[in-house]
Design an enzyme around this catalytic site. Sequence first.
Site, short mmCIF file in Angstrom:
data_model
loop_
_atom_site.label_atom_id
_atom_site.label_comp_id
_atom_site.label_asym_id
_atom_site.label_seq_id
_atom_site.Cartn_x
_atom_site.Cartn_y
_atom_site.Cartn_z
N ALA A 198 9.78 -4.77 -13.03
CA ALA A 198 8.52 -5.47 -13.26
C ALA A 198 8.68 -6.80 -13.97
O ALA A 198 8.03 -7.79 -13.59
CB ALA A 198 7.57 -4.57 -14.04
N ASP A 199 9.50 -6.87 -15.01
CA ASP A 199 9.61 -8.12 -15.78
C ASP A 199 10.21 -9.24 -14.95
O ASP A 199 9.67 -10.34 -14.88
CB ASP A 199 10.45 -7.88 -17.04
N ALA A 233 11.17 -3.36 -3.40
CA ALA A 233 12.13 -2.31 -3.08
C ALA A 233 11.99 -1.16 -4.08
O ALA A 233 11.56 -1.36 -5.21
CB ALA A 233 13.56 -2.87 -3.13
N HIS A 248 10.52 -3.30 -19.46
CA HIS A 248 10.08 -2.03 -18.88
C HIS A 248 11.29 -1.44 -18.19
O HIS A 248 11.53 -1.62 -17.01
CB HIS A 248 8.94 -2.26 -17.88
N ASP A 254 4.64 2.47 -20.76
CA ASP A 254 5.59 3.02 -21.73
C ASP A 254 4.90 3.25 -23.08
O ASP A 254 5.15 4.26 -23.76
CB ASP A 254 6.77 2.08 -21.91
N ASN A 257 1.74 3.83 -23.56
CA ASN A 257 0.87 5.00 -23.43
C ASN A 257 1.67 6.29 -23.54
O ASN A 257 1.23 7.27 -24.17
CB ASN A 257 0.12 4.95 -22.09
N ASN A 299 9.06 -3.39 -8.88
CA ASN A 299 10.28 -3.14 -9.66
C ASN A 299 11.36 -4.17 -9.37
O ASN A 299 11.52 -4.57 -8.22
CB ASN A 299 10.82 -1.74 -9.31
N ARG A 313 2.59 6.79 -27.24
CA ARG A 313 1.46 7.31 -28.02
C ARG A 313 1.25 8.79 -27.74
O ARG A 313 1.01 9.58 -28.65
CB ARG A 313 0.19 6.53 -27.67
N THR A 353 0.82 -1.21 0.00
CA THR A 353 0.00 0.00 0.00
C THR A 353 0.85 1.26 0.00
O THR A 353 0.51 2.26 0.63
CB THR A 353 -0.97 0.01 1.20
#
Length: 313
Positions: free
Chosen positions: A123-124, A81, A176, A149, A151, A121, A154, A12
């Site tokens: 993320a992949d 982290a 990412h 990324d 978004n 993080n 674009r 959170t």
Amino acid sequence: MPVTSRIAIIGTGNVGATAAYALMLRGIVSEIVLIDRSAEHAAAEATDIADANAIARPGRIWAGDYSDVRDAAILVITAGATPKDGEPRTSVAGRSAVIVRDCVGQAMHAGFNGVVVVASNPADAMTQVAQAESGLPAERVIGTGTLLDSNRFRKRIADRLGIAPGAVAAQVLGEHGDSEVMAYSTVRIGGMDLDAYLAGQEFDRAAVAHDVMRAGYTIGHGKGFTSYGVATAIVRICEAIHRDERVVLPVSTLLTGQYGINGIYLSLPCLIGATGIQRILTPELTPAETDALLASADVLRRTLQQTEEDADV
């Protein structure tokens, strides 16, 4: 799989709390449970969001524990982290992996059997860690990957052309992170590729790519963290799953031979529905873009290897 309209969020902090708030505003599900190692912090965030929800849509939002995960259809993991200002996301892989493994392990022990969405993080790598720890099929463990990324890509193309972002289709692929691939060959505006649309107009591709890749660092330097963009990406994925949209989004998934890449999580366009990823798409890339994607996979492979070595120390 669970049929309840419940999403559980583990972590959170700025991202998890913002995602919960955005989910509440969207009214996607009727139940949102927040879980954090600090029960006090989770309770405070849940109360704050629930108070806002009193003038929005009916729904239950509360701070819970891992027993509440069992009946969730979607589990969102944002715990991990946090890189320091200017640090690459991969710098915290070892520390994040310890946290993600613990969160996933407790969730599975509680009986979770839905779809996992990972935004921790890096993320992949953390999505791959989560999938391995959970034992769930890879299609049911999804990373937010390059949705944010893409978004950004674009929007920055649209800004330079003076058109609406919704008029631009474009994909960022791979990691990412710093090795992400701006796939200009996927750009379409009204069905036209970028060169055809430009009709000779100047357009600095390198500058746009640099701006997209550095956006997270710039935001983090200015306000200390990022939250709204990635939270919106989380919500979009959850919405696609909950509503069985079968929409195509660029998210992180386990590759099984696409472009010659095996056994590594990275982002490609994926068809997403109620059961998670239903198909991985492989757009036709230029040779340079394919080489860049392979290089990105190598970066992720090294990150994962370093994460495993750190765990053995």
